[in-house]
Design an enzyme around this catalytic site. Sequence first.
Site, mmCIF file in Angstrom:
data_model
loop_
_atom_site.group_PDB
_atom_site.id
_atom_site.type_symbol
_atom_site.label_atom_id
_atom_site.label_comp_id
_atom_site.label_asym_id
_atom_site.label_seq_id
_atom_site.Cartn_x
_atom_site.Cartn_y
_atom_site.Cartn_z
ATOM 1 N N LYS A 81 -5.777 -2.190 8.692
ATOM 2 C CA LYS A 81 -4.411 -1.749 8.397
ATOM 3 C C LYS A 81 -3.706 -1.320 9.668
ATOM 4 O O LYS A 81 -4.223 -0.484 10.422
ATOM 5 C CB LYS A 81 -4.471 -0.568 7.413
ATOM 6 C CG LYS A 81 -3.123 0.050 7.083
ATOM 7 C CD LYS A 81 -2.286 -0.852 6.190
ATOM 8 C CE LYS A 81 -0.876 -0.320 6.049
ATOM 9 N NZ LYS A 81 -0.478 -0.079 4.693
ATOM 10 N N HIS A 85 -3.912 4.129 -2.422
ATOM 11 C CA HIS A 85 -4.307 5.371 -1.751
ATOM 12 C C HIS A 85 -5.121 6.215 -2.721
ATOM 13 O O HIS A 85 -4.609 6.610 -3.783
ATOM 14 C CB HIS A 85 -3.070 6.162 -1.318
ATOM 15 C CG HIS A 85 -2.223 5.420 -0.339
ATOM 16 N ND1 HIS A 85 -2.400 5.492 1.023
ATOM 17 C CD2 HIS A 85 -1.203 4.547 -0.535
ATOM 18 C CE1 HIS A 85 -1.522 4.702 1.633
ATOM 19 N NE2 HIS A 85 -0.787 4.121 0.704
ATOM 20 N N ASP A 145 0.452 0.504 -4.139
ATOM 21 C CA ASP A 145 0.779 1.589 -3.217
ATOM 22 C C ASP A 145 0.836 2.917 -3.967
ATOM 23 O O ASP A 145 1.596 3.817 -3.581
ATOM 24 C CB ASP A 145 2.087 1.312 -2.468
ATOM 25 C CG ASP A 145 2.264 2.201 -1.248
ATOM 26 O OD1 ASP A 145 1.282 2.826 -0.821
ATOM 27 O OD2 ASP A 145 3.396 2.278 -0.747
ATOM 28 N N HIS A 158 3.694 -3.961 0.609
ATOM 29 C CA HIS A 158 4.819 -3.365 -0.122
ATOM 30 C C HIS A 158 6.188 -3.803 0.388
ATOM 31 O O HIS A 158 6.983 -2.998 0.860
ATOM 32 C CB HIS A 158 4.734 -1.835 -0.159
ATOM 33 C CG HIS A 158 4.332 -1.161 1.131
ATOM 34 N ND1 HIS A 158 4.937 -1.403 2.330
ATOM 35 C CD2 HIS A 158 3.376 -0.238 1.375
ATOM 36 C CE1 HIS A 158 4.361 -0.661 3.253
ATOM 37 N NE2 HIS A 158 3.415 0.054 2.702
ATOM 38 N N HIS A 161 -3.433 -2.648 -2.730
ATOM 39 C CA HIS A 161 -2.934 -1.589 -1.819
ATOM 40 C C HIS A 161 -2.961 -0.274 -2.589
ATOM 41 O O HIS A 161 -2.095 -0.022 -3.418
ATOM 42 C CB HIS A 161 -1.509 -1.903 -1.350
ATOM 43 C CG HIS A 161 -0.952 -0.886 -0.392
ATOM 44 N ND1 HIS A 161 -0.352 -1.235 0.790
ATOM 45 C CD2 HIS A 161 -0.896 0.468 -0.440
ATOM 46 C CE1 HIS A 161 0.045 -0.142 1.418
ATOM 47 N NE2 HIS A 161 -0.258 0.917 0.693
ATOM 48 N N HIS A 220 2.020 -2.281 7.604
ATOM 49 C CA HIS A 220 3.150 -1.461 7.152
ATOM 50 C C HIS A 220 4.342 -1.938 7.976
ATOM 51 O O HIS A 220 4.469 -1.587 9.150
ATOM 52 C CB HIS A 220 2.889 0.037 7.352
ATOM 53 C CG HIS A 220 3.993 0.874 6.790
ATOM 54 N ND1 HIS A 220 3.864 1.612 5.643
ATOM 55 C CD2 HIS A 220 5.281 1.034 7.198
ATOM 56 C CE1 HIS A 220 5.023 2.197 5.372
ATOM 57 N NE2 HIS A 220 5.894 1.872 6.315
#
Length: 346
Positions: free
Chosen positions: A100, A16, A248, A175, A14, A137
């Site tokens: 996602k 970004h 994350d 997460h 995970h 999420h």
Amino acid sequence: MTQTLTLRRPDDWHLHLRDGAMLQGVLPETARHFARAIIMPNLVPPVVTGAQAAAYRDRILAALPEGMAFEPLMTLYLTEGTDPADVAAAHASGLVKAVKLYPAGATTNSHGGVRDLAKVTPVLEKMAEIGLPLCLHGEVTTPEVDIFDREAVFIDTVLDPLRRRIPELRVVMEHITTEEGVAYARAGGDRLGATITTHHLIINRNHILVGGIKPHYYCLPVAKREKHRLALRQAATSGEGRFFLGTDSAPHVDALKEHACGCAGCFTATNTMQLLAHVFEEEGALDRLEAFASLNGPRFYGLPANESTITLTKGAPAQWPAKIFTEAGPVTVFDPGFPVHWHVEG
Ligand code: NCD
Ligand code: ZN
């Protein structure tokens, strides 16, 4: 005595990376230690179609410095307009490894996410059929629900009903931050996995709020009370195959973190492996770090573990830059608030 630990090269399930100057600045921080990462699609505009994912993958590979190896594992951002056939084609070509789901409004760049799950049922059914995982999420956005309860309420009111409706669907609880998340993941069977971040093993909500507000510890889902951090530590270090690393790592420039309405996200790409070695050593579980960071994730995603290795050594206090200076602006590296003695060689 020097302690060393050699592991299969880890992956980040995970991550970004953003785009443009930020991508350029942060990608080497991940590629230095990690072979692969699941790349989050919450760009502006989001990565919705297979064609957009292919173009984003090309931009990531173009930003990779000479001599570094890294494989981006692409994801699609689920919207109420997502075409099941496009998702299936992007999966069949090998490009896309997960889809996602952001509940609309749950986090950074999630306004284009899903409001009504019924509208995406055909996509989810197609994913169940072809074995493509859904990354979730897992927070409700209902204004009345307290931010510290949003994960637990999501599990009861959204995730569990969804998994009962489509039991074949492979789901990753992204997460997780609560003991309820740990317990639900444990009870879920082999189609359910859960990622755990580095920072949620280290901070609880006091770190954000006691002695002045610490914007660099603010992320979503927000860190919870201490008992939840302890449950996450126990899960991550348990060696159980359902729990794996998803950092994350979510870079935002300092100007947007240190702000009256600061962005959510901790940037941990630079020091995750050093911090994990510290945490696993504290828990007496160094021998299980490889399962968490290098083995369980690929097994869940049906990919081979990496053949190459990294070596961690324990010695003098570790140092890393306090900030990464990108062309988009400075990004503060997560500060655990205690000395760390683990280094990554090479
Ligand atoms: C992420 C981001 O900045 O894109 N922020 C965060 O706090 N984790 C989004 C997300 O994963 O929720
Ligand atoms: Zn994220």
